[in-house]
Design a protein around this motif. Structure first.
Motif, mmCIF file in Angstrom:
data_model
loop_
_atom_site.group_PDB
_atom_site.id
_atom_site.type_symbol
_atom_site.label_atom_id
_atom_site.label_comp_id
_atom_site.label_asym_id
_atom_site.label_seq_id
_atom_site.Cartn_x
_atom_site.Cartn_y
_atom_site.Cartn_z
ATOM 1 N N ASP A 102 -6.293 -12.915 -4.523
ATOM 2 C CA ASP A 102 -5.591 -11.728 -4.036
ATOM 3 C C ASP A 102 -6.358 -11.059 -2.909
ATOM 4 O OD1 ASP A 102 -3.631 -12.117 -5.947
ATOM 5 O OD2 ASP A 102 -4.623 -10.826 -7.422
ATOM 6 N N LEU A 103 -5.613 -10.370 -2.047
ATOM 7 C CA LEU A 103 -6.220 -9.585 -0.988
ATOM 8 C C LEU A 103 -6.499 -8.182 -1.519
ATOM 9 C CD1 LEU A 103 -6.935 -9.689 2.080
ATOM 10 C CD2 LEU A 103 -4.742 -8.557 2.476
ATOM 11 N N ALA A 104 -7.712 -7.708 -1.303
ATOM 12 C CA ALA A 104 -8.104 -6.374 -1.786
ATOM 13 C C ALA A 104 -8.520 -5.509 -0.619
ATOM 14 C CB ALA A 104 -9.243 -6.493 -2.792
ATOM 15 N N ILE A 105 -8.070 -4.248 -0.633
ATOM 16 C CA ILE A 105 -8.466 -3.262 0.357
ATOM 17 C C ILE A 105 -9.216 -2.152 -0.371
ATOM 18 C CG2 ILE A 105 -7.697 -1.680 2.158
ATOM 19 C CD1 ILE A 105 -5.103 -3.295 2.306
ATOM 20 N N PHE A 106 -10.444 -1.897 0.051
ATOM 21 C CA PHE A 106 -11.242 -0.839 -0.556
ATOM 22 C C PHE A 106 -11.443 0.288 0.454
ATOM 23 C CE2 PHE A 106 -12.390 -4.317 -3.315
ATOM 24 C CZ PHE A 106 -12.538 -3.723 -4.558
ATOM 25 N N SER A 107 -11.274 1.510 -0.028
ATOM 26 C CA SER A 107 -11.693 2.694 0.711
ATOM 27 C C SER A 107 -12.943 3.214 0.017
ATOM 28 C CB SER A 107 -10.590 3.757 0.733
ATOM 29 O OG SER A 107 -11.037 4.911 1.403
ATOM 30 N N LEU A 108 -14.103 2.839 0.528
ATOM 31 C CA LEU A 108 -15.352 3.159 -0.144
ATOM 32 C C LEU A 108 -15.615 4.660 -0.154
ATOM 33 C CD1 LEU A 108 -17.508 0.308 1.458
ATOM 34 C CD2 LEU A 108 -16.477 0.312 -0.814
ATOM 35 N N ASN A 109 -15.225 5.342 0.905
ATOM 36 C CA ASN A 109 -15.456 6.789 0.969
ATOM 37 C C ASN A 109 -14.566 7.549 0.000
ATOM 38 O OD1 ASN A 109 -17.310 6.299 2.978
ATOM 39 N ND2 ASN A 109 -15.910 6.794 4.664
ATOM 40 N N GLN A 110 -13.356 7.021 -0.221
ATOM 41 C CA GLN A 110 -12.405 7.693 -1.118
ATOM 42 C C GLN A 110 -12.440 7.128 -2.533
ATOM 43 O OE1 GLN A 110 -10.586 10.348 -0.110
ATOM 44 N NE2 GLN A 110 -11.631 10.172 1.875
ATOM 45 N N ASN A 111 -13.248 6.094 -2.747
ATOM 46 C CA ASN A 111 -13.361 5.455 -4.064
ATOM 47 C C ASN A 111 -11.993 4.973 -4.564
ATOM 48 O OD1 ASN A 111 -15.365 4.632 -5.808
ATOM 49 N ND2 ASN A 111 -14.985 6.277 -7.270
ATOM 50 N N ASP A 112 -11.261 4.315 -3.665
ATOM 51 C CA ASP A 112 -9.906 3.879 -3.987
ATOM 52 C C ASP A 112 -9.736 2.435 -3.524
ATOM 53 O OD1 ASP A 112 -7.373 4.000 -4.946
ATOM 54 O OD2 ASP A 112 -6.660 5.547 -3.564
ATOM 55 N N SER A 113 -8.679 1.793 -4.006
ATOM 56 C CA SER A 113 -8.443 0.398 -3.624
ATOM 57 C C SER A 113 -6.997 0.024 -3.857
ATOM 58 C CB SER A 113 -9.347 -0.545 -4.429
ATOM 59 O OG SER A 113 -9.089 -0.413 -5.799
ATOM 60 N N LEU A 114 -6.570 -1.044 -3.202
ATOM 61 C CA LEU A 114 -5.247 -1.598 -3.461
ATOM 62 C C LEU A 114 -5.298 -3.106 -3.349
ATOM 63 C CD1 LEU A 114 -3.655 -2.491 -0.622
ATOM 64 C CD2 LEU A 114 -3.554 -0.033 -0.344
ATOM 65 N N ILE A 115 -4.329 -3.744 -3.964
ATOM 66 C CA ILE A 115 -4.260 -5.205 -4.019
ATOM 67 C C ILE A 115 -2.955 -5.676 -3.392
ATOM 68 C CG2 ILE A 115 -4.070 -7.209 -5.564
ATOM 69 C CD1 ILE A 115 -6.853 -6.134 -5.517
ATOM 70 N N ILE A 116 -3.043 -6.750 -2.585
ATOM 71 C CA ILE A 116 -1.856 -7.410 -2.040
ATOM 72 C C ILE A 116 -1.890 -8.861 -2.498
ATOM 73 C CG2 ILE A 116 -0.531 -7.937 0.032
ATOM 74 C CD1 ILE A 116 -2.060 -5.772 1.483
ATOM 75 N N ALA A 148 -7.327 7.145 3.584
ATOM 76 C CA ALA A 148 -6.548 7.561 2.410
ATOM 77 C C ALA A 148 -5.503 6.479 2.187
ATOM 78 C CB ALA A 148 -5.908 8.917 2.642
ATOM 79 N N LEU A 149 -5.760 5.565 1.292
ATOM 80 C CA LEU A 149 -4.954 4.354 1.175
ATOM 81 C C LEU A 149 -3.458 4.598 0.956
ATOM 82 C CD1 LEU A 149 -7.339 1.940 -0.768
ATOM 83 C CD2 LEU A 149 -6.894 2.077 1.672
ATOM 84 N N PRO A 150 -3.035 5.646 0.250
ATOM 85 C CA PRO A 150 -1.583 5.868 0.116
ATOM 86 C C PRO A 150 -0.876 6.090 1.449
ATOM 87 C CG PRO A 150 -2.781 7.103 -1.555
ATOM 88 C CD PRO A 150 -3.806 6.558 -0.613
ATOM 89 N N ARG A 151 -1.631 6.400 2.496
ATOM 90 C CA ARG A 151 -1.027 6.606 3.808
ATOM 91 C C ARG A 151 -0.969 5.310 4.618
ATOM 92 N NH1 ARG A 151 -4.062 12.209 5.686
ATOM 93 N NH2 ARG A 151 -3.327 13.517 3.941
ATOM 94 N N THR A 152 -1.439 4.231 4.052
ATOM 95 C CA THR A 152 -1.355 2.932 4.719
ATOM 96 C C THR A 152 0.108 2.555 4.933
ATOM 97 O OG1 THR A 152 -3.456 2.167 3.828
ATOM 98 C CG2 THR A 152 -1.870 0.479 4.454
#
Length: 851
Positions: A102-116, A148-152
């Protein structure tokens, strides 16, 4: 055709908050134990906010654990389960990679992530914060990332895409769809248009220097695409048949140079069954006995501004090099001065005027291609002699030259380098750093070292480059460089045309521990390492000209704090000053006697004497491991040697004798009756030479050495170098200075195999059966020479090893290191109950070994 912007969907994307992950165990048994580990900087983010560090158990080639460390706060995140992120570490704490498939996107500063999920390929653009990927439905999706990953947001989706081509700066993308249409994607408007339809597969693709155009070959055509105008020009290659060795390169003005060769229909008779080598040949390449044809050599210039194709005169002994400067090439004859006296033959380069179709100026006769254009393309900087100690600057418009001298560069040392404004060069001379301004013709001394300081300019850390052509420094941002002085290493900053020291250490300092980015784009943040024999690797960071520790090793200090090293100098019979480094045994007691192992190579020691050594067999370097030996009650002496006019073997005896005598003088606890010697490659040759030319050592280990110095080296054809090897004996490391016929006795005196009958030393030999650098037959011949005289010898032949053995061959490295320790234990420690040695040395009995 314009695309319709599709609404971004989260159907295949799920948000996943991932806390500190647990490290996955490595399945390789050699690298499971975490007692000993090495910290390695892996990459720094473009903005310098985050550094990635690997922790390698037992010096594992692959990290067992991966940490992302904030360079300001020093807080770390364990992302060991994360991979394939090196090209996708972006600004503001964004990083993209894989977790399994899976492809993973991490926002290290926001301590968040998402998976594609269901991704076939992905890339990113750090400048535009874009993610490009093709999914399993062959859809190309371009996503605008946000910290801010939700704004992606999904910005563009194109269906039916087979592949895409991304420019080196990741800011331009060309897609190829199932209809064989090449599409240009506008990353500002997020639209696309068709460039052309191709009839065959793309066989070659290359971007221009500005990355606003490209060239590719398809079928028998070369297509040149200008993305600024969307103009495509197609050139039919005027030759039928299969093209070989196609090379394409752009000039700075987007003109194109390309060359190739093609077989004619004229067969070279008898080429399928006989290989004929002629005495006057300048090209000695062994045949594969396939039918050969006469070849035709072609080269062309495509002028972009007038769409004109110019053919140049090219043949096998007349060729050209594109150095990027419009209107000019370098012409040369590779074979004219080829006498096989160096690996790279001296080549006379001339400046070739494309419009006039003639050479207009002879430049230099050098053995490589150190020609560096300025950023402006108005000047060329180049060396004019073999050792690169003399340089010139050529003004292209006036053809005037400025000549200057530099310090002969060490391996990896500083060469003259351009500034970004093309007006200044920086270079080392007489142990100091200088700048020369072309317009004012003024030279400024930037450092004030005195001759007694013995300063050696190392390397500039944060350079930029004109792709494929030249490096330069950006004078608008601070530049860091290393300087070696005596036993210390200094870090200096070059800023506002002034050089100032910012850090110094007597430890081993390195910016080379990562092949990835170690400096931020703005040049204000850097990562580097320091270590020593008694200090595990520590990673430091520079931020805004301040240095701090990023992360330290967590190895139990009790495991290495006992380590002791005594440094001393000694002199050979020519009174040359040399260095020795004596490492003490773990349980050292001055009232006891200990055997000593001497390791040799040349003036440079492999590996560095101040590198932290891990005492496990798999972390050895071709059988040598100083800490493994000291942990087993040996002194270890690492001693410099060099080659005098007497030859490499005889001079090695002199250097080693002086080093051992000095060590016995400074440390009475060394047992002079139990000395061992070890070396690999050039050090392996020297270890064998010392073993047969002196009686100082009771046991030795020699690996991959040129023991048959005359027949197996001087008069050998190298399939590895594709040339005779006599230059290796006459002029390279061995530096005999004469050919065999001029002083055969000198060769006899320095040949281990011809003096093998003299030895009183028990010799363990090893090599790899894939070694063509120093052909493995040298080892078998040396073994046979020793066996013929019934000397104590055992030889190890490793099936899949090339020239050296390291941690990337853990099975062989572990085996060899254990046998080396066994060998010295048996002969120097009196541990004679080691079956593989005991059964193999007694000539009063015999063995029939299945190995």
């Amino acid at each position: 055709m314009k695309s319709k912007l599709l609404t971004y969907t989260y159907l295949s994307i799920c948000f996943l908050f991932i806390q500190k992950g647990s490290a996955q165990k490595n399945n390789n048994d050699f690298f499971e134990d975490s007692t000993w580990s090495v910290l390695a900087p892996l990459i720094l983010s473009p903005d310098g906010q985050w550094a990635v560090v690997g922790k390698k158990f037992n010096d594992n080639p692959k990290p067992n654990q991966v940490f992302f460390i904030n360079t300001a706060t020093k807080k770390k995140k364990d992302l060991t389960h994360f991979s394939n992120f090196y090209k996708s570490l972006l600004n503001n704490g964004l990083v993209i990679g894989n977790i399994k498939k899976d492809l993973a996107i991490f926002s290290l500063n926001q301590n968040d992530s998402l998976i594609i999920k269901d991704i076939k390929k992905f890339d990113t653009s750090k400048d535009h914060n874009l993610l490009y990927y093709i999914n399993s439905n062959n859809e190309l999706l371009i996503t605008k990332l946000n910290e801010a990953l939700p704004r992606t947001k999904l910005k563009l989706l194109i269906k039916g895409i087979n592949k895409y081509y991304l420019s080196p700066d990741s800011n331009t993308i060309i897609a190829l769809n199932k209809k064989n249409e090449l599409l240009y994607i506008d990353l500002k408007k997020f639209t696309y248009n068709k460039l052309l339809t191709i009839d065959a597969k793309i066989a070659y693709f290359k971007w221009n220097i500005n990355q606003d155009g490209f060239v590719f070959k398809s079928d028998n055509k070369i297509h040149i695409v200008d993305l600024l105008t969307n103009h495509v020009n197609s050139i039919a290659i005027p030759d039928s048949g299969e093209i070989e060795n196609l090379k394409l390169s752009f000039f700075m003005n987007n003109d194109l140079y390309f060359s190739y060769q093609i077989n004619t229909s004229q067969v070279i008779k008898e080429s399928d069954f006989v290989d004929i080598w002629q005495g006057n040949s300048k090209l000695l390449v062994h045949s594969n006995f396939k039918p050969k044809f006469e070849k035709v050599y072609k080269s062309f210039i495509y002028q972009n501004h007038n769409k004109k194709l110019i053919q140049l005169d090219r043949n096998i002994d007349k060729d050209y090099i594109n150095i990027g400067i419009p209107g000019y090439l370098l012409s040369y004859n590779y074979f004219k001065d080829q006498e096989f006296n160096t690996y790279f033959p001296p080549i006379e380069y001339s400046l070739y005027d494309i419009q006039k179709k003639e050479n207009v100026l002879s430049l230099a006769s050098v053995n490589q291609k150190p020609f560096y254009p300025s950023v402006s393309g108005k000047y060329i900087l180049y060396a004019t002699n073999y050792n690169k100690s003399k340089w010139e600057i050529l003004n292209i418009s006036t053809l005037q030259k400025h000549t200057f001298n530099v310090d002969q560069p060490n391996i990896g040392g500083l060469l003259p380098i351009w500034s970004s404004d093309s007006e200044t060069i920086i270079y080392p001379q007489y142990g100091n750093l200088y700048s020369y301004n072309i317009k004012s013709n003024k030279t400024i001394k930037l450092t004030k070292f005195k001759q007694k300081d013995s300063a050696v300019i190392g390397k500039i850390i944060n350079t930029k480059s004109i792709p494929s052509f030249s490096k330069y420094i950006d004078t608008n941002s601070p530049v860091y460089l290393t300087i070696n002085q005596d036993q210390k290493k200094y870090l200096y900053i070059y800023d506002q045309h002034k050089v100032k020291p910012v850090y110094n250490t007597d430890k081993h300092l390195s910016f080379n521990k990562t092949h990835n980015r170690s400096s931020s784009d703005d040049g204000t943040t850097h990562i580097f390492t320091i270590e020593d024999y008694n200090l595990p690797t520590k990673i430091l960071s520079i931020q805004d000209k301040k240095i701090s520790t990023l992360i330290e090793s967590d190895i139990d200090k009790d495991l290495y704090s006992w380590r002791k090293r005594l440094d001393f100098t000694f002199f050979d019979k020519l009174n040359k000053k040399l260095h020795g480094y004596l490492f003490y045994p773990k349980n050292y007691n001055p009232k006891k006697k200990y055997p000593m192992i001497v390791q040799i190579y040349d003036l440079g020691l492999h590996s560095p004497y101040n590198e932290f050594s891990i005492p496990v067999p798999v972390a050895s370097n071709s059988g040598f491991n100083s800490s493994l030996l000291t942990e087993n009650d040996f002194f270890v002496l690492r001693a410099q040697t060099y080659v005098t006019e007497e030859g490499p073997g005889v001079s090695a005896v002199d250097c080693v004798t002086a080093a051992v005598n000095k060590s016995l003088e400074v440390e009475p606890s060394i047992d002079k009756d139990n000395l061992g010697l070890i070396g690999h490659s050039f050090g392996g040759y020297k270890a064998a030479a010392v073993s047969v030319l002196s009686n100082m050592f009771k046991a030795s280990v020699a690996g991959a050495g040129a023991y048959d110095f005359i027949g197996g080296f001087m008069f050998r054809y190298s399939y590895y170098r594709k040339m005779p090897d006599w230059f290796m004996a006459e002029n390279s490391q061995f530096n005999m200075g004469v050919k065999f016929s001029e002083d055969p006795e000198k060769y006899y005196r320095n040949s281990p195999i011809l003096n093998a009958h003299k030895t009183q030393t028990a010799m363990l030999l090893f090599t790899g059966l894939q070694d063509e650098n120093v052909n493995w037959e040298n080892t078998r011949k040396m073994f046979i020479a020793l066996k013929r005289e019934q000397k104590p010898v055992i030889a190890l032949f490793y099936k899949d090893i090339v020239h050296g053995i390291s941690n990337i061959e853990p099975k062989e490295n572990h085996d060899l290191s254990k046998r080396v320790l066994d060998w010295f234990d048996y002969h120097l420690q009196g541990k004679t109950n080691i079956p593989w040695i005991k059964k193999g040395l007694d000539y009063n009995t015999y063995s029939i070994s299945p190995l």
